[in-house]
Design a protein around this motif. Sequence first.
Motif, short mmCIF file in Angstrom:
data_model
loop_
_atom_site.label_atom_id
_atom_site.label_comp_id
_atom_site.label_asym_id
_atom_site.label_seq_id
_atom_site.Cartn_x
_atom_site.Cartn_y
_atom_site.Cartn_z
N ASN A 30 -1.29 3.69 -12.95
CA ASN A 30 -2.98 3.82 -12.51
C ASN A 30 -2.90 3.49 -11.09
OD1 ASN A 30 -2.00 1.62 -14.19
ND2 ASN A 30 -3.75 1.34 -15.17
N LEU A 31 -4.33 4.20 -10.64
CA LEU A 31 -4.41 3.98 -9.09
C LEU A 31 -4.57 2.39 -8.77
CD1 LEU A 31 -7.29 6.61 -8.58
CD2 LEU A 31 -4.60 6.63 -8.09
N TRP A 32 -4.30 2.35 -7.28
CA TRP A 32 -4.35 1.02 -6.62
C TRP A 32 -5.73 1.03 -6.00
CZ3 TRP A 32 0.58 -2.34 -5.46
CH2 TRP A 32 1.47 -1.57 -5.96
N ASP A 33 -6.04 -0.16 -5.65
CA ASP A 33 -7.34 -0.38 -4.73
C ASP A 33 -6.77 -0.34 -3.49
OD1 ASP A 33 -9.32 -0.29 -6.64
OD2 ASP A 33 -8.66 -2.59 -7.20
N VAL A 34 -7.66 0.20 -2.26
CA VAL A 34 -7.60 -0.09 -0.98
C VAL A 34 -8.35 -1.20 -0.53
CG1 VAL A 34 -8.00 0.92 1.46
CG2 VAL A 34 -7.38 2.50 -0.34
N ILE A 35 -7.57 -2.36 -0.38
CA ILE A 35 -8.17 -3.73 0.11
C ILE A 35 -8.25 -3.98 1.53
CG2 ILE A 35 -7.80 -4.48 -2.04
CD1 ILE A 35 -5.48 -6.15 -0.99
N HIS A 53 -3.00 -3.76 -6.98
CA HIS A 53 -3.08 -2.92 -8.21
C HIS A 53 -3.74 -4.08 -9.04
CE1 HIS A 53 -1.67 -1.65 -12.26
NE2 HIS A 53 -1.79 -0.55 -11.47
N LEU A 54 -4.37 -3.86 -10.07
CA LEU A 54 -5.07 -4.55 -11.11
C LEU A 54 -4.08 -5.65 -11.54
CD1 LEU A 54 -6.97 -2.28 -13.22
CD2 LEU A 54 -7.91 -3.66 -11.49
N SER A 55 -2.68 -5.50 -11.46
CA SER A 55 -1.69 -6.54 -11.95
C SER A 55 -1.70 -7.64 -10.89
CB SER A 55 -0.42 -5.78 -11.99
OG SER A 55 0.21 -5.24 -11.06
N GLY A 56 -2.14 -7.35 -9.68
CA GLY A 56 -2.03 -8.55 -8.61
C GLY A 56 -1.05 -8.06 -7.78
N HIS A 119 -1.90 16.06 7.49
CA HIS A 119 -3.09 15.44 6.88
C HIS A 119 -2.74 14.60 5.75
CE1 HIS A 119 -7.30 15.29 4.88
NE2 HIS A 119 -6.79 14.33 4.96
N TYR A 120 -2.62 13.32 5.85
CA TYR A 120 -2.22 12.70 4.39
C TYR A 120 -3.54 11.96 3.92
CZ TYR A 120 2.15 13.17 6.66
OH TYR A 120 3.55 13.45 6.95
N LEU A 121 -3.45 11.64 2.55
CA LEU A 121 -4.73 11.11 1.86
C LEU A 121 -4.17 9.95 1.04
CD1 LEU A 121 -7.65 11.30 1.19
CD2 LEU A 121 -7.02 13.02 -0.62
N VAL A 122 -4.72 8.77 1.34
CA VAL A 122 -4.22 7.40 0.64
C VAL A 122 -5.57 7.30 -0.22
CG1 VAL A 122 -3.50 5.05 0.71
CG2 VAL A 122 -2.87 6.62 2.43
N CYS A 123 -5.36 7.37 -1.59
CA CYS A 123 -6.36 7.33 -2.53
C CYS A 123 -6.41 5.82 -3.16
CB CYS A 123 -6.14 8.33 -3.65
SG CYS A 123 -6.22 9.91 -2.96
N GLY A 124 -7.55 5.24 -3.36
CA GLY A 124 -7.40 4.00 -4.01
C GLY A 124 -8.68 4.44 -5.21
N ARG A 125 -8.91 3.56 -5.98
CA ARG A 125 -10.10 3.74 -6.94
C ARG A 125 -11.59 3.84 -6.42
NH1 ARG A 125 -10.24 -0.24 -11.56
NH2 ARG A 125 -10.13 -1.67 -9.87
N ASP A 126 -11.71 3.03 -5.39
CA ASP A 126 -13.04 3.32 -4.76
C ASP A 126 -13.21 3.59 -3.27
OD1 ASP A 126 -14.01 1.94 -7.15
OD2 ASP A 126 -13.60 -0.05 -6.53
N ALA A 127 -11.92 3.78 -2.79
CA ALA A 127 -12.16 4.06 -1.17
C ALA A 127 -10.82 5.08 -0.95
CB ALA A 127 -12.13 2.88 -0.41
#
Length: 142
Positions: A30-35, A53-56, A119-127
């Motif tokens: 699953n997707l990571w979060d951009v923090i 990641h949700l796993s920490g 062009h690169y796109l780093v995708c998180g769940r919210d950002a």
Amino acid sequence: MRRTTLKPVQPTPSGFRLINVGLDQFGIKNLWDVIGVAYGRVTDWRLEIKLEHLSGMTAAVIFDQAASFRVQDERDMLGYWAARDREGVAVGDLYQVETSLYLTEFATSISGYTEDLAHYLVCGRDACVEVLSSQMPRLRNA
């Protein structure tokens, strides 16, 4: 007499290529979060995008030669998601985009510099972080 205002035609984003550059090594689907996003003297002028990641588990996507970057809410990128779906490209955390609205905007801006940029796109769940760089990113455990 009626006046018509013409708007510039923007290319439709296309040419999505999933390049998860090592994020797959963690065996996480699953997707990571951009923090965090850091750039400047503290990073020796490298762009560092910290993911969690949700796993920490944490990781950083690093661009050594970023010419430009912008951070956006993933909802603001619906055209990108529609193009990715149309092309049948899997959901992931890092893409290269061949026909890029961002690269077009950059080329027509005051800089006009696009030679050798991708062009690169780093995708998180919210950002999401869009990056124009002359080099592929690398991954580091964070």
